[in-house]
Enzyme design. Structure first.
Site, short mmCIF file in Angstrom:
data_model
loop_
_atom_site.label_atom_id
_atom_site.label_comp_id
_atom_site.label_asym_id
_atom_site.label_seq_id
_atom_site.Cartn_x
_atom_site.Cartn_y
_atom_site.Cartn_z
N LEU A 53 0.86 -1.18 0.00
CA LEU A 53 0.00 0.00 0.00
C LEU A 53 0.90 1.23 0.00
CD1 LEU A 53 -2.97 1.03 0.20
CD2 LEU A 53 -2.56 1.29 2.64
N MET A 85 1.20 5.17 0.18
CA MET A 85 0.55 6.43 0.53
C MET A 85 1.59 7.54 0.74
SD MET A 85 -2.10 7.25 3.65
CE MET A 85 -0.88 6.95 4.93
N ALA A 138 4.82 14.37 1.84
CA ALA A 138 3.50 14.13 2.42
C ALA A 138 3.54 12.89 3.28
CB ALA A 138 2.45 13.99 1.32
N GLU A 165 -5.84 -0.70 11.02
CA GLU A 165 -4.38 -0.60 10.97
C GLU A 165 -3.82 -0.27 12.35
OE1 GLU A 165 -0.79 1.92 8.75
OE2 GLU A 165 -2.89 2.53 8.50
N GLY A 171 21.67 -6.48 30.84
CA GLY A 171 22.96 -5.82 31.00
C GLY A 171 23.80 -5.85 29.74
N SER A 206 2.73 9.21 17.22
CA SER A 206 2.04 9.37 18.52
C SER A 206 1.46 10.77 18.65
CB SER A 206 3.02 9.09 19.67
OG SER A 206 3.39 7.73 19.69
#
Length: 383
Positions: free
Chosen positions: A124, A126, A131, A243, A342, A369
């Site tokens: 897909l 986009m 943009a 999604e 660690g 976010s």
């Protein structure tokens, strides 16, 4: 009512995918991360198990299931390898489910069997160089020339792009409508004028190839529009909630995987004559990881349920919240896992360093976010 118990069929799916993930996906995780290669072995097996076409109708080779089942798959795969989960679920959620929801019957007959069997690798497309979060500013043009569109422009950061044989591409079909005028086109590869640019080298998700798609006078038949012409924003919006849920479930799986490794290591690692799991500070880290993971799991269940019930308004709010919280939990859990291990956690002897690198993209991909918090606030204020 939302059930906290899976149905017998969902439990069987969970066990099947868990076995597949642990026995077949996990042994390849280090290699595909190191080599930044497409997980071909897992792809073939996932097709056989019905994972690729999990939401497609059975008549096209799918399983006819829903978002909840996709979330189950996403969590179990991401528990051992986020790259493989991303590659497989991109096909399931963003490509196949998109075709299921928006394509014509003829398009479904044309594309779904190959996508479900894995013969066709989809992507897909986009995002563009200019943009990203500002989706409506996309500039890839599709001009009408008789019975075809002529495409010019490019897309970037496209999951599965380097290996795809079918691209669902968002294009601008009406340049005068700057808030809309967008359509979704199915573009076969190879096609004249459709080339693939560079493959990106990434910090994480390295076994999930990401690349650039370039269109220079690429001719696409006008009947390849998925959904109505200039209705691409509605097509896009129709898939955002699912999604976010799948990304949330993947982040949940990654966090759970980090806890799995941390718990086992803390029981086996001896310091000062006893296992480090007996140290209060280690116990606190393990407890905090468990608390946040279980809270995330509830959010995933609720948002998946709302999507499957078609409750758009509620699903938009909760899926955005799920996406934000799960991604931040994954970051905290994987960081703590490295700390618990660690020096070993900073090496490739254990998977937690890969887990930590993989976690970051959940706060960026599929809507940052920051964008998700904007959506949450908007939905709250509109109530």
């Amino acid at each position: 009512m939302i059930s906290l118990e899976f149905t017998p069929e969902q439990k069987m799916l969970q066990e099947t995918v868990r076995t597949f993930a642990q026995q077949e996906v996990a042994p390849l995780a280090y290699e595909i991360d190191r080599d930044e290669r497409f997980p071909a072995e897992s792809w073939k097996r996932a097709a056989e198990l019905g994972i690729l076409g999990i939401t497609a109708p059975e008549e096209f080779g799918g399983a006819g299931l829903g978002v909840m089942e996709m979330a189950i798959v996403a969590e179990e795969l991401s528990r051992v390898c986020v790259s493989t989960a991303a590659t497989l679920l991109h096909q399931s959620c963003l490509v196949i489910d998109n075709v299921v929801r928006n394509a014509t019957d003829e398009q479904k007959r044309q594309y779904l069997p190959g996508l479900c069997s894995g013969e066709t690798i989809g992507c897909l497309a986009m995002t563009e160089p200019g943009a990203g979060s500002d989706v409506v500013s996309m500039s890839l043009r599709a001009e009408k020339h008789g019975r075809e569109y002529l495409l010019n422009g490019s897309k970037v950061f496209i999951t599965n792009g380097p290996d795809a044989t079918l691209a669902l591409v968002y294009v601008r079909t009406n340049p005068d409508d700057r808030r809309g005028g967008i359509s979704l086109l199915a573009v076969d590869y190879p096609s004249p004028g459709f080339t693939k640019g560079r493959k990106f080298e990434k910090m994480g998700w390295r076994g999930s190839p990401t690349g650039e798609l370039i269109f220079q006078d690429c001719r696409v038949p006008r009947d390849h529009v998925v959904g109505a012409e200039n209705n691409g924003m509605n097509v896009l919006m129709s898939g955002l909630n699912s999604e976010r849920v799948i990304l949330g479930a993947s982040a949940l799986g990654l966090a759970q995987g980090a806890l799995d490794v941390s718990l086992q290591y803390s029981k086996e690692r001896k310091q000062f004559g006893r296992s480090i799991s007996q140290f209060q500070m280690i116990q606190e880290k393990l407890a905090n990881m468990l608390i946040e993971i279980e809270a995330t799991r509830l959010m995933v269940l609720k948002s998946a349920y709302l999507c499957d019930q078609g409750k758009l308004a509620d699903a938009t709010l909760i899926s955005a919240a799920c996406k934000v919280y799960s991604s931040e939990v994954a970051m905290r859990a994987t960081t703590q896992a490295v700390q618990i291990l660690g020096g070993y956690g900073y090496t490739k002897d254990f998977p937690v360093e890969r887990f930590m690198r993989d976690a970051k993209l959940f706060e960026i991909g599929g809507g940052t976010s920051e964008i998700q918090r904007h959506i949450i606030a908007r939905e709250l204020l509109d109530q």
